[in-house]
Design a protein around this motif. Structure first.
Motif, PDB file in Angstrom:
ATOM      1  N   ILE A 168     -73.947 -75.632  30.177  1.00  0.00           N
ATOM      2  CA  ILE A 168     -73.822 -74.189  30.394  1.00  0.00           C
ATOM      3  C   ILE A 168     -72.348 -73.834  30.242  1.00  0.00           C
ATOM      4  CG2 ILE A 168     -74.275 -72.274  31.953  1.00  0.00           C
ATOM      5  CD1 ILE A 168     -76.793 -73.788  31.141  1.00  0.00           C
ATOM      6  N   ASP A 169     -72.010 -72.973  29.309  1.00  0.00           N
ATOM      7  CA  ASP A 169     -70.622 -72.618  29.053  1.00  0.00           C
ATOM      8  C   ASP A 169     -70.067 -71.807  30.224  1.00  0.00           C
ATOM      9  OD1 ASP A 169     -68.179 -71.481  28.024  1.00  0.00           O
ATOM     10  OD2 ASP A 169     -68.914 -71.837  26.007  1.00  0.00           O
ATOM     11  N   LEU A 170     -68.984 -72.298  30.821  1.00  0.00           N
ATOM     12  CA  LEU A 170     -68.374 -71.614  31.958  1.00  0.00           C
ATOM     13  C   LEU A 170     -67.715 -70.300  31.576  1.00  0.00           C
ATOM     14  CD1 LEU A 170     -66.680 -74.575  33.846  1.00  0.00           C
ATOM     15  CD2 LEU A 170     -68.570 -73.191  34.670  1.00  0.00           C
ATOM     16  N   TRP A 171     -67.363 -70.158  30.314  1.00  0.00           N
ATOM     17  CA  TRP A 171     -66.554 -69.023  29.877  1.00  0.00           C
ATOM     18  C   TRP A 171     -67.370 -67.879  29.291  1.00  0.00           C
ATOM     19  CZ3 TRP A 171     -61.520 -69.183  31.194  1.00  0.00           C
ATOM     20  CH2 TRP A 171     -60.980 -70.440  31.521  1.00  0.00           C
ATOM     21  N   ASN A 172     -68.559 -68.178  28.799  1.00  0.00           N
ATOM     22  CA  ASN A 172     -69.328 -67.174  28.069  1.00  0.00           C
ATOM     23  C   ASN A 172     -70.753 -67.108  28.609  1.00  0.00           C
ATOM     24  OD1 ASN A 172     -67.288 -66.537  25.902  1.00  0.00           O
ATOM     25  ND2 ASN A 172     -67.553 -68.733  25.542  1.00  0.00           N
ATOM     26  N   PRO A 173     -71.090 -66.056  29.356  1.00  0.00           N
ATOM     27  CA  PRO A 173     -72.457 -65.911  29.844  1.00  0.00           C
ATOM     28  C   PRO A 173     -73.455 -65.929  28.688  1.00  0.00           C
ATOM     29  CG  PRO A 173     -71.007 -64.324  30.914  1.00  0.00           C
ATOM     30  CD  PRO A 173     -70.210 -64.958  29.811  1.00  0.00           C
ATOM     31  N   GLY A 174     -74.506 -66.719  28.852  1.00  0.00           N
ATOM     32  CA  GLY A 174     -75.536 -66.792  27.822  1.00  0.00           C
ATOM     33  C   GLY A 174     -75.344 -67.885  26.811  1.00  0.00           C
ATOM     34  N   THR A 175     -74.161 -68.528  26.799  1.00  0.00           N
ATOM     35  CA  THR A 175     -73.899 -69.594  25.838  1.00  0.00           C
ATOM     36  C   THR A 175     -74.295 -70.938  26.436  1.00  0.00           C
ATOM     37  OG1 THR A 175     -72.110 -68.389  24.759  1.00  0.00           O
ATOM     38  CG2 THR A 175     -72.155 -70.772  24.459  1.00  0.00           C
ATOM     39  N   VAL A 176     -75.169 -71.635  25.719  1.00  0.00           N
ATOM     40  CA  VAL A 176     -75.717 -72.910  26.175  1.00  0.00           C
ATOM     41  C   VAL A 176     -75.686 -73.887  25.010  1.00  0.00           C
ATOM     42  CG1 VAL A 176     -77.740 -74.076  27.148  1.00  0.00           C
ATOM     43  CG2 VAL A 176     -77.241 -71.716  27.790  1.00  0.00           C
ATOM     44  N   TYR A 177     -75.411 -75.152  25.312  1.00  0.00           N
ATOM     45  CA  TYR A 177     -75.431 -76.221  24.315  1.00  0.00           C
ATOM     46  C   TYR A 177     -76.512 -77.230  24.694  1.00  0.00           C
ATOM     47  CZ  TYR A 177     -70.809 -74.515  22.895  1.00  0.00           C
ATOM     48  OH  TYR A 177     -69.757 -73.745  22.462  1.00  0.00           O
ATOM     49  N   LEU A 178     -77.220 -77.730  23.677  1.00  0.00           N
ATOM     50  CA  LEU A 178     -78.166 -78.816  23.842  1.00  0.00           C
ATOM     51  C   LEU A 178     -77.677 -80.002  23.031  1.00  0.00           C
ATOM     52  CD1 LEU A 178     -81.578 -76.952  23.419  1.00  0.00           C
ATOM     53  CD2 LEU A 178     -80.473 -77.594  25.565  1.00  0.00           C
ATOM     54  N   GLY A 179     -77.579 -81.162  23.671  1.00  0.00           N
ATOM     55  CA  GLY A 179     -77.128 -82.362  22.984  1.00  0.00           C
ATOM     56  C   GLY A 179     -78.264 -83.347  22.816  1.00  0.00           C
ATOM     57  N   GLY A 180     -78.377 -83.893  21.611  1.00  0.00           N
ATOM     58  CA  GLY A 180     -79.378 -84.906  21.314  1.00  0.00           C
ATOM     59  C   GLY A 180     -78.771 -85.976  20.437  1.00  0.00           C
ATOM     60  N   PRO A 181     -79.532 -87.004  20.090  1.00  0.00           N
ATOM     61  CA  PRO A 181     -78.994 -88.081  19.260  1.00  0.00           C
ATOM     62  C   PRO A 181     -78.443 -87.568  17.935  1.00  0.00           C
ATOM     63  CG  PRO A 181     -81.107 -88.711  20.202  1.00  0.00           C
ATOM     64  CD  PRO A 181     -80.916 -87.263  20.503  1.00  0.00           C
ATOM     65  N   GLY A 182     -77.128 -87.576  17.827  1.00  0.00           N
ATOM     66  CA  GLY A 182     -76.471 -87.192  16.591  1.00  0.00           C
ATOM     67  C   GLY A 182     -76.466 -85.714  16.282  1.00  0.00           C
ATOM     68  N   ALA A 183     -76.833 -84.848  17.240  1.00  0.00           N
ATOM     69  CA  ALA A 183     -76.912 -83.414  16.940  1.00  0.00           C
ATOM     70  C   ALA A 183     -76.585 -82.595  18.176  1.00  0.00           C
ATOM     71  CB  ALA A 183     -78.310 -83.047  16.436  1.00  0.00           C
TER      72      ALA A 183
END
Length: 377
Positions: A206-221
């Motif tokens: 969950i991005d601390l700086w930008n409401p609504g910005t989320v990252y998903l991490g998976g194998p190699g992506a």
């Protein structure tokens, strides 16, 4: 403990067992330890005692202090056949760890992968387990499986930092013997869910700086959304990690990520191989490009990066624990700097949410070291 900003260290607790987690109260610190259960000590002191009355466990993997009040929660498991994990659910102490009791009504003996508390709603916790996602609204007295979420194995759960009714979960489910993996989002505290991405994901940021910005991490992506999962873009040029742990950086657009070694085999598959090397990556352009980082003390190709930590305060440092010690990335900096050369081989590093300047690190030889970066004890 360090009293000079990490230049020198002294041990404050030693055991031959693995120390898996640590929780802080104003006058006490609690350790979750293999075979010993929970151990309590005074802040800054060297006197420790077991506080396990009623607790039966071989390993306490997570200790979560309630955001208000004095309750402590512990995710507990044991092992059989040498390495196969068996869940013992969640246990609770209302008296600072003196006495424990299981709070597994509705949860059973689940193998808890992650336990997190809603800091805006006292008594509300989520448990990501090998049998689904569970929630309690009464401090663990009763759990309910969030049946509208199709995931039967949940690898991670995260709450939106700006609206804790927004919940994200990643994991797997099976249909007619076929396994499907995806990410889901709830806008109403887990009552209803919507699939927001398809793929094998092991980490949520969950991005601390930008409401609504989320990252998903998976194998190699890595995938990024700026609208809480409505639309996605693939990012991550240069990213090559497998099992992810990601954190938001000390300034806008800054990220860091690793592939940490789990205590047991990856996921919940006891036959899966363990990773042998964990690379550290960081990004200065919101995940579009990543670099493989050589931490102070040696080349990136030979380092074993075990964990990342930061506080919930946006403009605060990010810490990485590795074989070379603990390194820190400050706001505005582009290089990681050493804050201690002690070798950290396993388990975890954590920032105290009530005191962002206090850092805890667990070592492979059963010790816990404390760093107060403000210069205190």
């Amino acid at each position: 403990r360090s009293t000079d900003g990490g230049a020198t260290w002294v041990p404050v607790f030693s055991t031959s067992e693995a120390i898996n987690d640590i929780a802080l109260r104003p006058v006490a610190v609690y350790l979750g330890i293999d075979a010993l259960g929970v151990v309590r000590g005074a802040i800054g002191g060297t006197s420790w005692r077991e506080v396990n009355d009623g607790l039966t466990a071989a390993q306490v993997t997570r200790i979560v202090p309630a955001p208000q009040g004095g309750a402590l929660y512990a995710a507990v498991r044991t092992f059989h056949d040498g390495f196969r994990a068996r869940g013992l659910g969640v246990w609770k102490s209302d008296d600072g760890g003196a006495n424990w009791e299981p709070v597994n009504a509705g949860l059973g003996a689940a193998l808890v992968a992650n336990l997190t508390a809603d800091h805006r709603r006292p008594g509300t916790l989520y448990a990501a387990t090998n049998v689904g996602l569970f929630k309690t609204d009464d401090g663990g007295a009763g759990w309910r499986r969030l049946e509208s979420l199709p995931l039967t194995t949940v690898r991670d759960v995260a709450l939106d930092l700006f609206d804790s009714q927004v919940v994200y979960a990643v994991g797997d489910w099976k249909v007619d013997g076929a396994t499907f993996s995806a990410a889901f989002r709830s806008l109403d505290g887990g009552a209803t869910w919507k699939q927001i991405h398809t793929g094998i994901f092991t980490g949520i940021l969950i991005d601390l700086w930008n409401p609504g910005t989320v990252y998903l991490g998976g194998p190699g992506a890595i995938f990024r959304t700026a609208d809480r999962g409505t639309t996605w873009e693939s990012v991550g040029s240069g990213w090559a990690a497998g099992r992810e742990r990601m954190v938001s950086g000390p300034s806008p657009g800054r990220l860091a990520g690793i592939a940490p070694t789990p205590i047991g085999p990856p996921g919940f598959d006891p036959t899966a191989p363990r990773p042998t090397l964990n690379y550290l990556f960081d990004s200065f352009d919101a995940g579009a490009h990543w670099r493989n980082v050589a931490l102070p003390g040696g080349p990136a190709s030979s380092n074993q990066v075990m964990d990342l930590a930061r506080s919930a305060v946006p403009a605060s440092p990010v810490y990485a624990a590795s074989l070379y010690g603990v390194a820190r990335m400050l706001p505005g900096a582009r290089q990681w700097r050493a804050v201690g050369t002690r070798r950290f081989e396993a388990l975890s590093v954590a920032v105290d949410p009530r005191d962002p300047g206090r850092l805890y690190a667990g070592t492979a030889d059963g010790q816990v070291l404390v760093l107060d970066s403000s210069g205190g004890q």
